[in-house]
Structures are given as C-alpha cells and as structure tokens.
Write an enzyme that holds these catalytic residues in place. Structure first.
Site, PDB file in Angstrom:
ATOM      1  N   GLU A  94     -11.391  -6.923  26.743  1.00 48.30           N
ATOM      2  CA  GLU A  94      -9.972  -6.634  26.881  1.00 48.30           C
ATOM      3  C   GLU A  94      -9.354  -7.541  27.951  1.00 48.30           C
ATOM      4  O   GLU A  94      -9.965  -7.820  28.978  1.00 48.30           O
ATOM      5  CB  GLU A  94      -9.759  -5.156  27.236  1.00 48.30           C
ATOM      6  CG  GLU A  94     -10.155  -4.238  26.083  1.00 48.30           C
ATOM      7  CD  GLU A  94      -9.849  -2.773  26.336  1.00 48.30           C
ATOM      8  OE1 GLU A  94      -9.501  -2.071  25.359  1.00 48.30           O
ATOM      9  OE2 GLU A  94      -9.958  -2.318  27.490  1.00 48.30           O
ATOM     10  N   CYS A 332      -5.762  -0.654  36.437  1.00 50.78           N
ATOM     11  CA  CYS A 332      -6.974  -0.955  37.198  1.00 50.78           C
ATOM     12  C   CYS A 332      -8.073   0.075  36.945  1.00 50.78           C
ATOM     13  O   CYS A 332      -7.858   1.281  37.066  1.00 50.78           O
ATOM     14  CB  CYS A 332      -6.632  -0.997  38.687  1.00 50.78           C
ATOM     15  SG  CYS A 332      -8.013  -1.462  39.724  1.00 50.78           S
TER      16      CYS A 332
END
Length: 345
Positions: A94, A332
């Site tokens: 990703e 994150c």
C-alpha cells in the site's frame, strides 16, 4: 509481466552502462535509456525511439521497463488516496498519496509486511513477506497517477527501511541523481526504528532527512512498545545522531505516538528534553489509530497540545502531525496487505 526478463526500473546509470556494454550497444545509450525511464516515464522499450530498432529489439529480448500500475485505490474524504501496488514477487503493498495545499507527499513502502512487529502497528501484525527491490519502490512513484504533483516522499509506509537498506539507497540514488529524477535529498525523508550498523550506514551514504520512531524516551517502556529497542536502544540512536550535523538543511526528527497516561506525561516530556539535549531536531506527535487486538488508549487533543507546548517551551521544537486518511485505513500505523495477500493465494 514477463518474470524471465530483468527489470530496468531501479537501475542506476552505472548499471545501465553495464547492460548496454554486455549487449554491445554504444555507451551513450545508457544515458538515453535513463532519460526515457526517469524523465519520460515510458511504459515499454519500444517507446525509446532514439534507440535504433535493432537495439530496442536486442534490449527487449532480456529486459523490460518493469512498471506496474496500481490495481486498486481508495479515496478518503480529506483527499488522501491509498493505492494498492503489485510488486515483482507477486505480493502487494500500500502507498498513500497525501495532497495538502501546494504540497503533495507520497508515503512509500519498502517491504511487504514488517519484521519489527511494534505493538501499535498494523503492518507488524501482518508479519514479514519479503523486501521490495529498488524497482518496486520506485514503481510506486513511477506509476502514480498524480506523479507530476509530488513535492515530497516519505519512506514511512510498510516495512523498516534500514532492514532493506540496499534497495532504499538505490531508490534514493535514482531519485536524487542528475540522470534520474534530480530531486533534492531534502525532499525525501526516511524513517527508522533504529537498526544497529544500518542506521549509521544510511547517515553516511545518504543526504536525505531521517525520522526516528521514538514513542518513549524510557528504554524499558520503549522495549514493551517496540522490540527493536533490544537491538538498538533509543539512547544509542540519539548518541549516533549527535555525531552528524543537522543544523543546516538536513533534518532529523522523532516520531512519537501519544498514548493516554502511558507516554504523554510531564515525566516523559522531561526525559525527552534530557535525551535530545544537544541535538538539532524536532518532535512530531502523532495520534494513535486503534488497531484490532491492541489495548492502547490514544491521548486526546488537549494532552497532546500540553505536551507539544511543554517540549517547545523547553527548546524542543514540537508539532502535532495532522492525521490523514484514517477513514480508509491509510493513517500512520494502519497499512496492511495481509487480506490482499490471503485473497491472492
């Protein structure tokens, strides 16, 4: 993609010179190929029109460009886009595109999964499936639909960059060399938990910014959060960094996810100040994004602001990083291709 053919994407000028020499092509052909790759972004060797037809055919017999478009994308309400890129090994990674006014940052991956297994990170829960080649890393930029808008690249996606250092250094060489993208290394930030010997090599061989995952200034607590503390303590990391000059353009920063009552206290702030004394750096406070099976409480905005203000008032420049793409699991610590991997097997 024809697996039997070698990939040109990710090769340095010296490596391309070796290729053309082996094929009996003129030496200057290597610079032409580099220009077609890194400035023109061609998809096939046939598009390299200033190479003779005979040389294009010769090159095509054993080589391919190696670019692969993303096979999926998810769009966040805040404008962030998460792409799913195939890699040569048959796995997926990703990559996150983050537009922000006149800036656009790409968060690239360097491994499928990660060996570090930090407690708070979804990627670590995936396990380690393999490291990316320099071509795989660069393809995330090369084949990005928004490539022309990019202003910055951060190696903060899946994987630990120092655990795949050769490929990361090869990719950053192409990004910063005149024959490649000719970017300033100041546009690139490489993150690390701190890997013994590898971090020093990166600091010596690269001019890119460095971002260290701290998350606690207390070694015992950091080890509970991050197994990497056993191999290279945060104290050793900081001592190493103090040997380098970050007072000019090259920047050193520390990433710090805030957990309520766990690592966001005044005691922690004081220890951070003590630890970083004498080092030109900044601290980025990050919100914790919950992941399944991990019982860690995220700090609220008020606590994070208090920590930011305390650190800044005591000489450690500190910011709170804006959280982007949380609704599409692009923020994150949330990147994972475990599901895609299992579906593709």
């Amino acid at each position: 993609m024809n697996d039997e053919k070698k990939v040109l994407l990710g090769m340095s000028l010296a490596e391309l010179q070796q290729v053309v020499a082996e094929l009996g092509m003129p030496k200057f052909t290597a610079a032409q190929i580099a220009k077609w790759l890194y400035q023109q972004h061609v998809g096939t060797i046939d598009e390299m029109t200033n190479l003779s037809k005979a040389n294009r055919e010769k090159l095509s017999q054993g080589y391919q460009v190696g670019c692969m478009a993303p096979i999926d994308s998810q769009h966040s309400k805040d404008g962030t886009i998460k792409y799913l890129f195939p890699v040569v090994s048959g796995h997926f990674v990703e990559t996150v595109y983050i537009p922000d006014g006149d800036r656009a940052t790409l968060c690239v991956s360097c491994q499928v999964g990660c060996k570090m297994n930090c407690l708070f990170c979804q990627t670590g829960k995936q396990g380690y499936e393999g490291s990316l080649s320099a071509g795989d890393i660069l393809n995330q930029i090369y084949s990005l639909p928004e490539r022309e808008t990019l202003t910055n690249i951060v190696f903060m996606g899946q994987g630990e960059p120092m655990d795949n250092l050769d490929a990361v250094l090869r990719a950053t060489e192409v990004l910063t060399s005149d024959y490649g993208y000719a970017w300033s290394p100041r546009r690139i930030t490489v993150s690390s938990v701190g890997v013994k010997n590898k971090l020093k090599r990166f600091l010596d061989e690269s001019e890119c910014h460095v971002a260290i995952s701290m998350h606690s200034p207390l070694p015992e607590q950091r080890q509970q959060l991050m197994l990497a503390e056993k191999q290279m303590s945060i104290t050793d990391v900081v001592e190493l960094l103090k040997q380098y000059d970050f007072s000019h353009q090259r920047r050193c920063s520390f990433e710090y996810i805030c957990f309520a009552g766990l690592n966001d206290t005044t005691t922690h702030a004081r220890e951070i100040i003590k630890l970083l004394r004498g080092l030109d750096c900044r601290v980025n406070l990050i919100r914790f994004h919950e992941i399944p099976g991990v019982d860690l409480p995220g700090a609220d905005e008020k606590r994070m602001e208090a920590m930011r203000d305390y650190l800044t008032a005591h000489g450690v420049f500190t910011t709170i990083r804006a959280s982007r793409g949380q609704d599409i699991f692009a923020a994150c610590g949330l990147l994972s291709t475990a599901k895609k991997l299992s579906n593709s097997k």
